[in-house]
Design a protein around this motif. Sequence first.
Motif, mmCIF file in Angstrom:
data_model
loop_
_atom_site.group_PDB
_atom_site.id
_atom_site.type_symbol
_atom_site.label_atom_id
_atom_site.label_comp_id
_atom_site.label_asym_id
_atom_site.label_seq_id
_atom_site.Cartn_x
_atom_site.Cartn_y
_atom_site.Cartn_z
ATOM 1 N N GLY A 214 0.788 -1.225 0.000
ATOM 2 C CA GLY A 214 0.000 0.000 0.000
ATOM 3 C C GLY A 214 0.820 1.274 0.000
ATOM 4 O O GLY A 214 0.261 2.375 0.025
ATOM 5 N N LYS A 215 2.133 1.140 -0.017
ATOM 6 C CA LYS A 215 3.010 2.322 0.050
ATOM 7 C C LYS A 215 3.686 2.542 -1.292
ATOM 8 O O LYS A 215 4.088 1.590 -1.947
ATOM 9 C CB LYS A 215 4.117 2.067 1.087
ATOM 10 N N LYS A 216 3.837 3.812 -1.651
ATOM 11 C CA LYS A 216 4.592 4.101 -2.864
ATOM 12 C C LYS A 216 6.074 3.928 -2.539
ATOM 13 O O LYS A 216 6.602 4.575 -1.639
ATOM 14 C CB LYS A 216 4.308 5.519 -3.336
ATOM 15 N N ILE A 217 6.716 3.013 -3.254
ATOM 16 C CA ILE A 217 8.135 2.746 -2.995
ATOM 17 C C ILE A 217 8.999 3.739 -3.759
ATOM 18 O O ILE A 217 9.915 4.340 -3.227
ATOM 19 C CB ILE A 217 8.518 1.306 -3.427
ATOM 20 N N SER A 218 8.707 3.879 -5.052
ATOM 21 C CA SER A 218 9.466 4.842 -5.850
ATOM 22 C C SER A 218 8.688 5.177 -7.109
ATOM 23 O O SER A 218 7.733 4.484 -7.457
ATOM 24 C CB SER A 218 10.834 4.274 -6.220
ATOM 25 N N GLU A 219 9.099 6.243 -7.768
ATOM 26 C CA GLU A 219 8.508 6.542 -9.066
ATOM 27 C C GLU A 219 9.508 7.310 -9.901
ATOM 28 O O GLU A 219 10.435 7.933 -9.367
ATOM 29 C CB GLU A 219 7.190 7.324 -8.938
ATOM 30 N N GLY A 220 9.329 7.253 -11.205
ATOM 31 C CA GLY A 220 10.234 7.984 -12.075
ATOM 32 C C GLY A 220 10.292 7.394 -13.463
ATOM 33 O O GLY A 220 9.361 6.698 -13.890
ATOM 34 N N GLU A 221 11.385 7.652 -14.125
ATOM 35 C CA GLU A 221 11.555 7.192 -15.501
ATOM 36 C C GLU A 221 11.636 5.664 -15.511
ATOM 37 O O GLU A 221 12.375 5.070 -14.710
ATOM 38 C CB GLU A 221 12.840 7.807 -16.061
ATOM 39 N N PRO A 222 10.889 4.986 -16.399
ATOM 40 C CA PRO A 222 10.785 3.524 -16.351
ATOM 41 C C PRO A 222 12.122 2.808 -16.279
ATOM 42 O O PRO A 222 12.299 1.908 -15.460
ATOM 43 C CB PRO A 222 10.037 3.193 -17.644
ATOM 44 N N LYS A 223 13.061 3.190 -17.130
ATOM 45 C CA LYS A 223 14.336 2.479 -17.196
ATOM 46 C C LYS A 223 15.054 2.503 -15.840
ATOM 47 O O LYS A 223 15.505 1.483 -15.336
ATOM 48 C CB LYS A 223 15.214 3.124 -18.258
ATOM 49 N N LYS A 224 15.126 3.693 -15.280
ATOM 50 C CA LYS A 224 15.830 3.854 -14.000
ATOM 51 C C LYS A 224 15.143 3.047 -12.910
ATOM 52 O O LYS A 224 15.790 2.394 -12.089
ATOM 53 C CB LYS A 224 15.848 5.332 -13.595
ATOM 54 N N ILE A 225 13.801 3.115 -12.917
ATOM 55 C CA ILE A 225 13.044 2.417 -11.878
ATOM 56 C C ILE A 225 13.300 0.913 -11.965
ATOM 57 O O ILE A 225 13.530 0.248 -10.961
ATOM 58 C CB ILE A 225 11.531 2.702 -12.034
ATOM 59 N N MET A 226 13.276 0.389 -13.187
ATOM 60 C CA MET A 226 13.441 -1.059 -13.345
ATOM 61 C C MET A 226 14.817 -1.518 -12.883
ATOM 62 O O MET A 226 15.006 -2.666 -12.493
ATOM 63 C CB MET A 226 13.237 -1.461 -14.813
ATOM 64 N N GLU A 227 15.803 -0.612 -12.971
ATOM 65 C CA GLU A 227 17.151 -0.998 -12.561
ATOM 66 C C GLU A 227 17.421 -0.729 -11.092
ATOM 67 O O GLU A 227 18.462 -1.103 -10.566
ATOM 68 C CB GLU A 227 18.182 -0.254 -13.426
ATOM 69 N N SER A 228 16.461 -0.083 -10.438
ATOM 70 C CA SER A 228 16.702 0.294 -9.046
ATOM 71 C C SER A 228 16.697 -0.927 -8.133
ATOM 72 O O SER A 228 16.064 -1.946 -8.415
ATOM 73 C CB SER A 228 15.650 1.294 -8.571
ATOM 74 N N ALA A 229 17.436 -0.810 -7.057
ATOM 75 C CA ALA A 229 17.588 -1.921 -6.120
ATOM 76 C C ALA A 229 16.253 -2.324 -5.499
ATOM 77 O O ALA A 229 15.977 -3.510 -5.328
ATOM 78 C CB ALA A 229 18.581 -1.521 -5.032
ATOM 79 N N GLU A 230 15.418 -1.326 -5.195
ATOM 80 C CA GLU A 230 14.158 -1.651 -4.509
ATOM 81 C C GLU A 230 13.277 -2.554 -5.367
ATOM 82 O O GLU A 230 12.688 -3.510 -4.887
ATOM 83 C CB GLU A 230 13.376 -0.366 -4.204
ATOM 84 N N VAL A 231 13.180 -2.204 -6.653
ATOM 85 C CA VAL A 231 12.324 -2.989 -7.535
ATOM 86 C C VAL A 231 12.884 -4.397 -7.687
ATOM 87 O O VAL A 231 12.153 -5.379 -7.644
ATOM 88 C CB VAL A 231 12.189 -2.292 -8.907
ATOM 89 N N LYS A 232 14.190 -4.480 -7.821
ATOM 90 C CA LYS A 232 14.792 -5.806 -7.953
ATOM 91 C C LYS A 232 14.532 -6.630 -6.699
ATOM 92 O O LYS A 232 14.259 -7.818 -6.775
ATOM 93 C CB LYS A 232 16.292 -5.680 -8.203
ATOM 94 N N GLU A 233 14.583 -5.973 -5.580
ATOM 95 C CA GLU A 233 14.345 -6.697 -4.334
ATOM 96 C C GLU A 233 12.912 -7.213 -4.271
ATOM 97 O O GLU A 233 12.663 -8.371 -3.952
ATOM 98 C CB GLU A 233 14.618 -5.782 -3.134
ATOM 99 N N ILE A 234 11.974 -6.340 -4.621
ATOM 100 C CA ILE A 234 10.566 -6.729 -4.562
ATOM 101 C C ILE A 234 10.279 -7.870 -5.526
ATOM 102 O O ILE A 234 9.612 -8.842 -5.194
ATOM 103 C CB ILE A 234 9.663 -5.523 -4.882
ATOM 104 N N TYR A 235 10.818 -7.734 -6.744
ATOM 105 C CA TYR A 235 10.456 -8.701 -7.770
ATOM 106 C C TYR A 235 11.294 -9.955 -7.752
ATOM 107 O O TYR A 235 10.826 -11.050 -8.045
ATOM 108 C CB TYR A 235 10.506 -8.051 -9.154
ATOM 109 N N LEU A 236 12.561 -9.810 -7.452
ATOM 110 C CA LEU A 236 13.439 -10.967 -7.556
ATOM 111 C C LEU A 236 13.839 -11.509 -6.193
ATOM 112 O O LEU A 236 14.452 -12.559 -6.089
ATOM 113 C CB LEU A 236 14.703 -10.604 -8.363
#
Lengths: 242, 340
Positions: A214-236
């Motif tokens: 329910g919390k916004k973790i991050s937002e921004g340009e798609p490429k940067k977001i996909m490479e960010s550590a937080e997204v990788k942690e959540i997804y992988l």
Amino acid sequence: MSALLKVDGLSKSFGAIVVADKTSFEVNEGAAIGILGPNGAGKTSLFNLITGVLRSDAGSIHFDGQEITSVGAAGRCKLGIARSYQVPHPFVGMTVFENALVAATEGASLRGHDAENHVIGVLEQTGLLPKANVRAGALTLLERKRLEMARALAAKPKLLLLDEIAGGLTEAECGELIQTIQAVNESGTTIVWIEHVVHALLAVVDHLIVIDFGKKISEGEPKKIMESAEVKEIYLGVDPDV
Amino acid sequence: MSMPSVTRATPASRAALFIGLVVLVVLALGPYWAGRADMRLMSEIFLYLALACIWNLMAGYAGLVSVGQQAFVGFGGYMLFALTIFGGLHPVPAIIVGGFLAAALSIPIATLIFRLKGAYFAIGTWVVAEVFRLSFAQIQSLGGGSGSSLPVAIVKEIGAKKATREANSYWLALGAAVIVLLAVYFFLRSRRGLALTAIRDSEVAASGLGIDIWRTKLEVYVIASAFTAIIGGLIFLQKLRISPDAAFSVNDWTAFVIFIVVIGGIGTLEGPIIGTLVFFALRETLADFGTFYLMVLGLVAIVVMLKAPKGLWGLVRDRFDLELFPLSYRVRFPKDEEGS
């Protein structure tokens, strides 16, 4: 560009389960925004809050320069917010044409031939015209998903919310869907899209928002977001520190 | 390539319109060819058909499964008696005024019972009907618990001679059924009707597409209450006698009506017509068997619900893709018209 949708400090919980935790973001007019997050992150709940299916516990929603926090679902559709449901909700006893027609007459307040012609255009755009006279109850799951989009478009939205519309499509179908959504966006409709099919999402959106619990973790340009550590942690499930 | 066009009439609907008009003319001439008992029976059929169409609109389309329609049947009946005896009105305007009063009364009732959902709503409507029954039983000037009869002078306003009176009340019943049927048809055919049909299929999606569900249901409830009261007035104009138990009978004015709609096909306009014919066919053939008749009705209802959940008309419609009332929209493509 001005903000078409402005969500500010939006919170909602069901008992101990928090589906929106002081979420804030803005969607500019004409933008195409993607929302990512694991299952149960509160993505669909966020749509339910924006469309008025759920009432927020706290926070505010502004749309098109107007506060809509206390406006009901039907009123929000008339103002220009339409969505497709992740689990399709077709009007099973009505034909495909009638399903979209009711959106045109109620959501877009069109009348008579204007409504009919608009619906025929939308069905053509979504590839459902050959199925126009079929009862929605007889459609396959994929056709039902297309109908979700057709119905939402028939309501002539300023803001179109798409909830996992690409799931289960073949590569070719997915390509067609991307083209359709791009065309809708280019014609001036603002899009917010929840999608697990990431390559489809990235082909369309120019901005990404990531949410979890329910919390916004991050937002921004798609490429940067996909490479960010937080997204990788959540997804992988990778611990970024290791 | 030219644009596809949209039509609503079908060959079946055109044929049905023609047959319907012929049947209507024959029925309108009823007093000239039918016997007294037949006319009474047909009047009852017309009034039940009207009640079934109204209940179907509420339950089959708006999802308002009321088991308390007897509240408005009885209210309409009592208004006929009160407005003619104490108000000095002619019976026909009294019945119509009764309809308007029922509409006004239904709004506060709706704000109360619309808070209840599903089965709770059904029970709520029944409670309202019981409140009506108990309230009218308290009114001593209308005969209290034992009821009263319509004075002869008022009965004669429908027709001085018995034959004219019977013909007039037959025509009133026929006229009411035709008006209700047409009203429901034109409502469902309109933009509001399309919205109502969407509500029938999915409330979640309907509200997301700009349909104000509460308001649409309220409209249906108010219209249904008014028409039900008018039919109630006509029913007790035929009976000439009213009592709280007869006026607010859940069996007569709701259970039989639900039976008709369910076996005919709920959520279709044709269903209540088929159901009414089946119900009266059963009733007339089984009338001599006493309570056995009710058991057969129950059995028929159970079998139809298990074997044909969409009712008898649902079976026909699914098999032959028929529609007698042209409510659907059909998109016609240019190549269809060339016949290639």
